[in-house]
Design a protein around this motif. Sequence first.
Motif, PDB file in Angstrom:
ATOM      1  N   PRO A  24      28.208  43.632  39.379  1.00  0.00           N
ATOM      2  CA  PRO A  24      28.220  43.554  40.847  1.00  0.00           C
ATOM      3  C   PRO A  24      26.940  44.108  41.457  1.00  0.00           C
ATOM      4  O   PRO A  24      26.370  45.089  40.966  1.00  0.00           O
ATOM      5  CB  PRO A  24      29.436  44.411  41.230  1.00  0.00           C
ATOM      6  CG  PRO A  24      30.318  44.375  40.036  1.00  0.00           C
ATOM      7  CD  PRO A  24      29.391  44.328  38.845  1.00  0.00           C
ATOM      8  N   LEU A  36      30.832  44.005  54.963  1.00  0.00           N
ATOM      9  CA  LEU A  36      30.693  44.967  53.873  1.00  0.00           C
ATOM     10  C   LEU A  36      29.215  45.113  53.579  1.00  0.00           C
ATOM     11  O   LEU A  36      28.515  44.116  53.374  1.00  0.00           O
ATOM     12  CB  LEU A  36      31.424  44.482  52.615  1.00  0.00           C
ATOM     13  CG  LEU A  36      32.871  44.024  52.761  1.00  0.00           C
ATOM     14  CD1 LEU A  36      33.469  43.720  51.387  1.00  0.00           C
ATOM     15  CD2 LEU A  36      33.706  45.041  53.513  1.00  0.00           C
ATOM     16  N   PHE A  89      30.785  50.210  48.931  1.00  0.00           N
ATOM     17  CA  PHE A  89      30.542  49.476  50.176  1.00  0.00           C
ATOM     18  C   PHE A  89      31.095  50.252  51.363  1.00  0.00           C
ATOM     19  O   PHE A  89      32.170  50.855  51.288  1.00  0.00           O
ATOM     20  CB  PHE A  89      31.248  48.115  50.145  1.00  0.00           C
ATOM     21  CG  PHE A  89      30.695  47.146  49.138  1.00  0.00           C
ATOM     22  CD1 PHE A  89      29.664  46.277  49.480  1.00  0.00           C
ATOM     23  CD2 PHE A  89      31.219  47.091  47.862  1.00  0.00           C
ATOM     24  CE1 PHE A  89      29.164  45.377  48.555  1.00  0.00           C
ATOM     25  CE2 PHE A  89      30.723  46.199  46.924  1.00  0.00           C
ATOM     26  CZ  PHE A  89      29.693  45.332  47.274  1.00  0.00           C
ATOM     27  N   CYS A 104      35.038  50.621  46.667  1.00  0.00           N
ATOM     28  CA  CYS A 104      33.997  50.331  45.687  1.00  0.00           C
ATOM     29  C   CYS A 104      34.527  49.476  44.554  1.00  0.00           C
ATOM     30  O   CYS A 104      35.735  49.372  44.329  1.00  0.00           O
ATOM     31  CB  CYS A 104      33.390  51.618  45.139  1.00  0.00           C
ATOM     32  SG  CYS A 104      34.404  52.486  43.925  1.00  0.00           S
ATOM     33  N   LEU A 105      33.596  48.856  43.846  1.00  0.00           N
ATOM     34  CA  LEU A 105      33.868  48.180  42.585  1.00  0.00           C
ATOM     35  C   LEU A 105      33.498  49.157  41.484  1.00  0.00           C
ATOM     36  O   LEU A 105      32.355  49.600  41.398  1.00  0.00           O
ATOM     37  CB  LEU A 105      33.059  46.886  42.472  1.00  0.00           C
ATOM     38  CG  LEU A 105      33.454  45.799  43.469  1.00  0.00           C
ATOM     39  CD1 LEU A 105      32.521  44.594  43.362  1.00  0.00           C
ATOM     40  CD2 LEU A 105      34.912  45.353  43.269  1.00  0.00           C
ATOM     41  N   VAL A 117      38.930  47.707  41.927  1.00  0.00           N
ATOM     42  CA  VAL A 117      38.625  48.155  43.281  1.00  0.00           C
ATOM     43  C   VAL A 117      39.202  49.556  43.420  1.00  0.00           C
ATOM     44  O   VAL A 117      40.348  49.808  43.060  1.00  0.00           O
ATOM     45  CB  VAL A 117      39.193  47.203  44.356  1.00  0.00           C
ATOM     46  CG1 VAL A 117      40.700  47.017  44.230  1.00  0.00           C
ATOM     47  CG2 VAL A 117      38.832  47.702  45.759  1.00  0.00           C
ATOM     48  N   HIS A 136      39.345  43.353  52.136  1.00  0.00           N
ATOM     49  CA  HIS A 136      39.825  43.128  50.770  1.00  0.00           C
ATOM     50  C   HIS A 136      39.591  41.674  50.346  1.00  0.00           C
ATOM     51  O   HIS A 136      39.206  41.421  49.201  1.00  0.00           O
ATOM     52  CB  HIS A 136      41.301  43.476  50.667  1.00  0.00           C
ATOM     53  CG  HIS A 136      41.569  44.939  50.518  1.00  0.00           C
ATOM     54  ND1 HIS A 136      41.163  45.659  49.409  1.00  0.00           N
ATOM     55  CD2 HIS A 136      42.197  45.833  51.335  1.00  0.00           C
ATOM     56  CE1 HIS A 136      41.537  46.923  49.541  1.00  0.00           C
ATOM     57  NE2 HIS A 136      42.154  47.058  50.693  1.00  0.00           N
ATOM     58  N   LEU A 139      35.897  41.173  49.352  1.00  0.00           N
ATOM     59  CA  LEU A 139      35.531  41.759  48.065  1.00  0.00           C
ATOM     60  C   LEU A 139      36.145  40.965  46.909  1.00  0.00           C
ATOM     61  O   LEU A 139      35.485  40.721  45.893  1.00  0.00           O
ATOM     62  CB  LEU A 139      35.974  43.218  48.009  1.00  0.00           C
ATOM     63  CG  LEU A 139      35.293  44.071  46.938  1.00  0.00           C
ATOM     64  CD1 LEU A 139      33.779  44.100  47.130  1.00  0.00           C
ATOM     65  CD2 LEU A 139      35.852  45.488  46.932  1.00  0.00           C
ATOM     66  N   TYR A 142      34.207  37.746  46.399  1.00  0.00           N
ATOM     67  CA  TYR A 142      32.940  38.009  45.713  1.00  0.00           C
ATOM     68  C   TYR A 142      33.159  38.148  44.211  1.00  0.00           C
ATOM     69  O   TYR A 142      32.418  37.583  43.399  1.00  0.00           O
ATOM     70  CB  TYR A 142      32.317  39.279  46.288  1.00  0.00           C
ATOM     71  CG  TYR A 142      31.090  39.757  45.558  1.00  0.00           C
ATOM     72  CD1 TYR A 142      29.950  38.959  45.470  1.00  0.00           C
ATOM     73  CD2 TYR A 142      31.058  41.021  44.960  1.00  0.00           C
ATOM     74  CE1 TYR A 142      28.812  39.398  44.799  1.00  0.00           C
ATOM     75  CE2 TYR A 142      29.929  41.464  44.290  1.00  0.00           C
ATOM     76  CZ  TYR A 142      28.811  40.647  44.213  1.00  0.00           C
ATOM     77  OH  TYR A 142      27.689  41.072  43.536  1.00  0.00           O
ATOM     78  N   TYR A 152      40.917  41.555  38.161  1.00  0.00           N
ATOM     79  CA  TYR A 152      40.593  42.462  39.264  1.00  0.00           C
ATOM     80  C   TYR A 152      41.719  43.493  39.343  1.00  0.00           C
ATOM     81  O   TYR A 152      42.876  43.135  39.546  1.00  0.00           O
ATOM     82  CB  TYR A 152      40.511  41.638  40.546  1.00  0.00           C
ATOM     83  CG  TYR A 152      39.999  42.334  41.782  1.00  0.00           C
ATOM     84  CD1 TYR A 152      38.694  42.798  41.861  1.00  0.00           C
ATOM     85  CD2 TYR A 152      40.812  42.466  42.913  1.00  0.00           C
ATOM     86  CE1 TYR A 152      38.213  43.388  43.019  1.00  0.00           C
ATOM     87  CE2 TYR A 152      40.340  43.055  44.077  1.00  0.00           C
ATOM     88  CZ  TYR A 152      39.043  43.515  44.125  1.00  0.00           C
ATOM     89  OH  TYR A 152      38.571  44.089  45.283  1.00  0.00           O
TER      90      TYR A 152
END
Length: 234
Positions: A24, A36, A89, A104-105, A117, A136, A139, A142, A152
């Motif tokens: 990412p 974001l 973010f 965040c990731l 996440v 949400h 993200l 993405y 995820y």
Amino acid sequence: MKEAERTEQPLGALVNNWTSRPYPEKIILEGNFCRLEPLCTEKHALYLFDAYQKAGADMWTYIPEGPFQDVEHFRTMIDKSVASKNVHFAIVNKKTECPVGQFCLMRCDPANGVVEVGYVLFSPALKKTTMATEAHYLLMKYVFENLKYRRYEWKCDSLNAASRKAALRLGFQYEGTFRQAAVSKGRNRDTHWFSIIDREWNCCRLAFERWLSCENFDQGKQKVGLNEIRSAIL
């Protein structure tokens, strides 16, 4: 498969043409209600500190750090977040241009296409708003559409009822509990695991987009809930 490699044991499905996914990036993701942008101490810390102060100490119950009594200690936490391998973010309200939350990731595993996440901190100005759901959605989109990840994740303290409820509303599937997974602030933490996988994303995406559409709101109030929309698509 060569003869010597044959086996009578069950095997997982083939993942054709799989290659490691990109890590990412610290990029800007634009929505209709929020944006974001990469977390920045100088740009976001003071605004976020003020926004979080309105929530009180309960906001930090299930977060490893906090609560923070002064902005300097809070800035130190933001500095550490920005310097970490995780991609943090800030969530910015496009109407006011003020940051109102962050996430965040983390635990990125590009080789297997898995990312979590985490560190979801939503101020009272963000919680239970259209912006929160859109953040949400942006993200997730993405992760699944740009990075092409397969999985995820969402994890939370098993006692964190609000986080469990949010995960299920957003489309995550409960997978189980890791008992005594951590010690947080001197106390035991059992961790609930949730996930969305790539083949579920299309349904989640359609549900988000229908929920976020202007047609689903009347004077700012939703007509149909996200869970109800997703159930109708399944």
